[in-house]
Enzyme design. Sequence first.
Site, PDB file in Angstrom:
ATOM      1  CD  GLU A 167      80.645  23.096  -3.594  1.00 22.49           C
ATOM      2  OE1 GLU A 167      80.754  24.171  -4.207  1.00 22.49           O
ATOM      3  OE2 GLU A 167      80.564  21.997  -4.155  1.00 22.49           O
ATOM      4  CD  GLU A 215      77.020  19.495  -4.822  1.00 16.27           C
ATOM      5  OE1 GLU A 215      77.708  19.916  -5.772  1.00 16.27           O
ATOM      6  OE2 GLU A 215      76.451  20.233  -4.004  1.00 16.27           O
TER       7      GLU A 215
END
Length: 443
Positions: free
Chosen positions: A165, A352
Amino acid sequence: MKSLFPPDFLWGTATASYQIEGAVHEDGRGLSIWDTFSHTPGKIANGDTGDVACDHYHRFETDIHIMKEIGLNAYRASITWSRILPDGKGQLNRKGIDFYNRLTDTLLDAGIQPMYTLFHWDLPEGLQKLGGWANRDLTEYFRDYCAIIFQHLGDRVHYWITLNEPSVHTYLGHLYGTHAPGLTDWKTATQTAHHLLVAHGLAVQAFREGGFPGSIGITLNINHFEAAGDTAEHRQAAQRMDGLWNRWYLDPLFKQSYPADIWELYENHRFTPSMKAGDLALISQPLDFLGINYYYREIIHADPTIPVLQASASSPPPPITAMGWEIFPDGLYHVLTRIKREYTSIPIYITENGAAFPDVLQNGTVQDTPRIDYLKKHFQAAAEALAAGVDLRGYFIWSLLDNFEWACGYEKRFGIIYIDYATQQRYWKQSAYWLKDFLAVLR
Ligand code: GCO
């Protein structure tokens, strides 16, 4: 439902080093920006730190045993850069390598494929002292660190993720200041984003040059944005949010350019990043897979009070999680099919997805029915994306254990395993039992 997924599908859980390992002063580990940040008063809920976390550094065998019992065949973890190179560069710390060797071998012995993230936000403090990611030299230090990891683990580890991320690390860490290193400056943020992507490109290059057997990709957090209403203002506001969070990373990786609308917006404010010739070619080299983290939808409205972006998220409609995030499984389907339609058809892993709920330990377990429901619905959305032709190869639940949820400290529990932090006892939540049954169907 499991039959909707291919037999060689990877089913795993995901974690990140600072959130679970603890042992921050052990075996020669150097400090990271998260040690500094969590020890700065006022930054983390309840003054929590990752000093002990889930003590996974000492209990990884127990944790791997749990994964095996559940029937998982993959595990996504991240490597602490400052265990390998305490200052971020220079002196190598053998004991750091030893730890990840033990972790890897124990996983493989249990029939669990490791997927390692090379950078999940815990930058060595020594490199922050040099200016952090705004300093271009870090891109090369990152490449050197990755090359060391590939050399030592590349024979056994078949899945590598360069960065986790980059958007969240960029904006929360360098613009909003709610994550380490706690900076609040646009120009630093855009430069950080660019250097993270260059660092990613250099790591991929090092991996290819080494001729290692595995595959390499990057993990992006893709939120699903929708306009609050069918007006040009709201639509454009949603587009800017999408540009800032999603396209600013997807476009350079898969289209070799930054999105023109956001570039122009940044130019108007004089905070476009400095680049070098060849950067975009480096960033956009072919990847073996893309990792997607998906959590929620945001409904965006035009908001003139917000500088630069002039956009805000409306408060989400129920149902929501303990984080205040909307539960919106369709968003996962939209994100996956959008990537295929607009960007790439390389294999995708959901690296995720999961949720925090106000879990209560009772009689040695947690009745986390909302989490079971959450997982079911998101698995269903993933199956629909597969049926629509998305080349989805695996699914990693966030998270195996309750853990240090960054600025929220230990207050928010994302695990399918409950941690009693006072005793470090692990307890199976009902979601872990449910997952075991789900995975058993085809075995
Ligand atoms: C993330 C983070 C995780 C968080 C999770 C829940 O990659 O966003 O990797 O570390 O804990 O997303 O907020």
